[in-house]
Enzyme design. Structure first.
Site, PDB file in Angstrom:
ATOM      1  CB  SER A 134      -2.104  -5.077  -3.061  1.00 44.76           C
ATOM      2  OG  SER A 134      -1.075  -4.552  -3.861  1.00 44.76           O
ATOM      3  CE  LYS A 160      -1.349  -1.090  -2.909  1.00 48.74           C
ATOM      4  NZ  LYS A 160      -0.774  -0.590  -1.638  1.00 48.74           N
ATOM      5  CG  LEU A 161      -5.246  -1.766 -10.725  1.00 46.70           C
ATOM      6  CD1 LEU A 161      -5.664  -1.168 -12.066  1.00 46.70           C
ATOM      7  CD2 LEU A 161      -5.388  -3.283 -10.731  1.00 46.70           C
ATOM      8  CE  LYS A 162       1.860  -2.827  -4.825  1.00 47.65           C
ATOM      9  NZ  LYS A 162       2.451  -1.885  -3.875  1.00 47.65           N
ATOM     10  CG  ASP A 188       1.494   1.465  -4.169  1.00 49.36           C
ATOM     11  OD1 ASP A 188       1.618   0.609  -3.278  1.00 49.36           O
ATOM     12  OD2 ASP A 188       2.254   2.455  -4.288  1.00 49.36           O
ATOM     13  CG  ASN A 190       5.380   0.291  -4.267  1.00 44.09           C
ATOM     14  OD1 ASN A 190       4.613  -0.489  -4.812  1.00 44.09           O
ATOM     15  ND2 ASN A 190       5.374   0.474  -2.952  1.00 44.09           N
ATOM     16  CD  GLU A 213      -0.212   3.255  -1.593  1.00 43.70           C
ATOM     17  OE1 GLU A 213      -1.092   2.554  -2.150  1.00 43.70           O
ATOM     18  OE2 GLU A 213       0.443   2.864  -0.605  1.00 43.70           O
ATOM     19  CG  ASP A 238       3.462   3.106   1.497  1.00 45.67           C
ATOM     20  OD1 ASP A 238       3.240   2.087   0.818  1.00 45.67           O
ATOM     21  OD2 ASP A 238       4.088   3.067   2.565  1.00 45.67           O
ATOM     22  CE  LYS A 262       2.571  -0.268   3.157  1.00 47.63           C
ATOM     23  NZ  LYS A 262       3.635  -0.482   2.140  1.00 47.63           N
ATOM     24  N   GLY A 290      -0.438  -2.720   3.820  1.00 49.99           N
ATOM     25  CA  GLY A 290      -0.033  -4.099   4.114  1.00 49.99           C
ATOM     26  C   GLY A 290       1.393  -4.368   3.676  1.00 49.99           C
TER      27      GLY A 290
END
Ligand SMILES: O=C(O)CCC(=O)N[C@@H](C(=O)O)c1ccccc1
Length: 367
Positions: A134, A160-162, A188, A190, A213, A238, A262, A290
């Site tokens: 990540s 994985k790029l935020k 991702d 969030n 994500e 997620d 998770k 994670g």
């Protein structure tokens, strides 16, 4: 197996570099460890709650409190096996990360006493698993490209790029154009976007991502289903998935076609296996997310990721990606893969000197 005592220990692990997501920037990982002591021996669990209720409603001090005041008394005196922990804690609402840590410790203790690895107990089929990494929101696109280059050189199977509003299309395009179509790339958010951003997010289709994500709020299955109907890129959830029932509903509503599992978020490794089984029955791939775990959680996540339905690389990076010094032996990447621990229980124990160095508080509760 009856519990004689439970030790609650907080450890502080400085990160090798700040980790920035749409939820904020982290420079240290404070973790809550649960050690159960019984006649059969000891077992370790890790609570993945953050210091503050940013990722989910749980937070570290609250988890320690609910374990001490309610979960330990609920288990005291019972003849436990791992499957009994969930039901015994069933009347306590919520607190999945706290429940997961307690169940994990009982699992570890019971499995060590029965000379069985967690991977074998869960139904693992692989001795090695492909893992991804990540990558946080960077200071600049150039800085991002330097970080991605380092991780690709290390051999990670997926990047994985935020992302967040204002940091999405440009960095994704730069990574795709710089490193080519052969790199497995995901993003991702969030929960950082709103339904009004749907048309903008659909532009990510241009970059051949393996998945997008959790772009929207955890409860907004409608928005995720609307995006899934507009994009070729699969939508992965997620934060929205806190149980097997959530997973069934999200899949039924077309809100996701991939699930990030998770164990802490869903209440433990046994619920994680139930979600795996349900997703697999619906043809939905899963991967292991994670939470900047110590080597204890990292070892357990590798066991989970060895199940057949975990067909995408998870966020189970090498220890050095986050920590100069962990509380266990370091986990290392080998050709984009990591070995699944195969000795009894978690297959790893804290190194006493490392554990002592990282410990910020210890409390023992007699049962
Ligand atoms: O590699 C890891 O352990 C972290 C992977 C990662 O990006 N975790 C994210 C997430 O939302 O999945 C996260 C963890 C903790 C807190 C916020 C976000």
């Amino acid at each position: 197996m009856k519990l004689d005592a439970v030790e609650l220990r907080e450890v502080a692990l400085p990160l090798v570099s700040p980790f920035r997501t749409s939820l904020g920037t982290q420079t240290v990982r404070n973790a809550l460890l649960v050690r159960v002591l019984s006649e059969e021996g000891e077992g370790w669990g890790e609570c993945v709650a953050e210091d503050e209720p940013s990722y989910s409603p749980e937070y570290l001090a609250g988890a320690a409190d609910v374990i001490k005041r309610f979960m330990i008394p609920a288990l005291a005196g019972l003849d436990l096996d791992p499957a009994a922990v969930g039901p015994a804690l069933g009347r306590l609402r919520g607190h999945p990360m706290a429940k997961a840590a307690v169940e994990m410790a009982v699992l570890d203790c019971w499995l060590r006493a029965h000379r069985t690895s967690l991977a074998a107990h869960l139904g693992g089929v692989r001795r090695r698993v492909r893992v991804g990494v990540s990558v946080g929101i960077a200071e600049s696109v150039d800085a991002l490209l330097t970080t991605v280059d380092r991780h690709l050189s290390a051999g990670y199977a997926r990047i994985k790029l935020k992302i967040e509003p204002g940091w999405d299309l440009e960095p994704v395009r730069a990574v795709r154009e710089t490193f080519g179509d052969g790199v497995m790339l995901t993003v991702d958010a969030n929960t950082a976007y709103r339904l009004a951003d749907l048309r903008h997010l659909a532009k990510l289709d241009a970059y051949g991502l393996a998945l997008v994500e959790q772009p929207f709020a955890p409860g907004d299955l409608h928005a995720h289903a609307a995006l899934a109907a507009r994009m070729d890129t699969p939508v992965c959830l997620d934060e929205s998935i806190t149980s097997a029932e959530d997973a069934a509903e999200a899949i039924r509503r077309g809100a996701c076609s991939i699930v990030n599992i998770k164990p802490g978020r869903v209440g433990g490794y046994l619920e994680a296996r139930r979600i795996h089984d349900l997703a697999r029955a619906n043809g939905v791939p899963v991967w292991c997310g994670g939470m900047l775990e110590t080597g204890l959680g990292r070892a357990a996540n590798l066991a989970l990721a060895s199940l057949p339905g975990f067909t995408l690389p998870g966020d189970i990076s090498a220890t050095e990606r986050y920590y100069h010094r962990d509380i266990t032996r370091p986990f290392v990447l080998d050709g984009g893969e990591m070995a699944v621990p195969d000795s009894p229980g978690l297959g790893v124990l804290p190194e006493p000197a490392d554990l002592e160095a990282a410990t910020t508080s210890v409390e023992t509760v007699r049962c």
